[in-house]
Design a protein around this motif. Structure first.
Motif, short mmCIF file in Angstrom:
data_model
loop_
_atom_site.label_atom_id
_atom_site.label_comp_id
_atom_site.label_asym_id
_atom_site.label_seq_id
_atom_site.Cartn_x
_atom_site.Cartn_y
_atom_site.Cartn_z
N ILE A 36 -9.28 -8.82 -7.22
CA ILE A 36 -7.84 -8.68 -7.09
C ILE A 36 -7.55 -7.20 -6.87
O ILE A 36 -8.06 -6.35 -7.61
N GLY A 38 -4.65 -3.99 -5.84
CA GLY A 38 -3.25 -3.60 -5.88
C GLY A 38 -3.12 -2.10 -5.85
O GLY A 38 -4.04 -1.38 -6.23
N VAL A 52 4.66 -1.24 -3.34
CA VAL A 52 3.34 -1.69 -3.82
C VAL A 52 2.75 -2.72 -2.87
O VAL A 52 3.46 -3.40 -2.13
N TYR A 54 -0.43 -5.87 -3.00
CA TYR A 54 -1.30 -6.62 -3.89
C TYR A 54 -1.92 -7.77 -3.11
O TYR A 54 -1.32 -8.32 -2.17
N SER A 76 -3.17 -9.90 1.74
CA SER A 76 -2.31 -9.16 0.83
C SER A 76 -0.85 -9.30 1.21
O SER A 76 -0.50 -9.70 2.33
N VAL A 195 -5.60 1.81 -3.10
CA VAL A 195 -5.65 0.64 -3.96
C VAL A 195 -6.81 0.73 -4.95
O VAL A 195 -7.79 1.44 -4.71
#
Length: 202
Positions: A36, A38, A52, A54, A76, A195
């Motif tokens: 994961i 972000g 942002v 993610y 994403s 990230v």
């Protein structure tokens, strides 16, 4: 030079290496992983907008004995949105939002010990720009443009224990000229991202 051809050649090279038993070794760099991710997203379409990003990254690496090569894919979403007024006529509004972003590519790097990877990456990326225009006089348009281009980046990745993976990465994406409502704007869409990712190795 055609971006898709360059990317296809890069990915084909990685796949060829992965399919060669004499090269691929069952070393500390080998294996599949999913993370994961972000972090920070800056999109430039004639002006910077920041928010942002993610998503999820999955890939597979092949140990080359001190170095490694891998393939990976990512999906994403971004929170980037830009609002403008007085774009064409007084009192009108224009909203541009960064939508989903898809990436597929290869990475090549070196091992520092048995738990740290330093690497470069590159491949093909495709993103959506969602656009809404309203002149507030009864005329309103909406459009969604898919933009394709290339991504390059660099990063460092750590194996913690037997399976936990942590990485930090910078990447730059160039989507070329931007078309809106079927017309070229003459603007180039670019993206800078920083990230971090956490995941597991299989």
């Amino acid at each position: 030079m055609d971006t898709l051809k360059v990317t296809s050649a890069t990915i084909a090279t990685a796949l060829a290496l992965a399919a060669t038993p004499a090269i691929a070794q069952d070393g500390p760099a080998s294996g599949a992983q999913i993370l994961i991710v972000g972090g920070f997203d800056s999109v430039d379409v004639g002006g910077n907008s920041e928010d942002v990003v993610y998503g999820v990254t999955a890939g597979y690496d092949i140990d080359l004995g001190g170095a490694f090569v891998g393939i990976e894919a990512e999906g994403s979403l971004s929170g980037v949105s830009e609002n403008g007024t007085g774009v064409l006529v007084a009192g009108d509004t224009l909203t541009v939002e960064a939508g989903r972003d898809l990436y597929i590519g290869a990475r090549l790097g070196t091992m520092l010990g048995e738990s740290t990877k330093v690497y470069f990456k590159g491949g093909y990326t495709n993103t959506n720009l969602d656009v809404d225009y309203n002149d507030n006089l009864g005329m309103q348009f909406s459009d969604s443009e898919a933009l394709g281009g290339y991504r390059v980046g660099t990063g460092v990745e750590f194996l913690l224990g037997e399976r936990a993976v942590v990485r930090a990465e910078y990447r730059y994406s160039d989507y070329g000229d931007t078309d809106l409502f079927g017309f070229s704007t003459g603007l180039q869409t670019e993206r800078h991202q920083g990230v971090v990712g956490v995941g597991i190795r299989f």
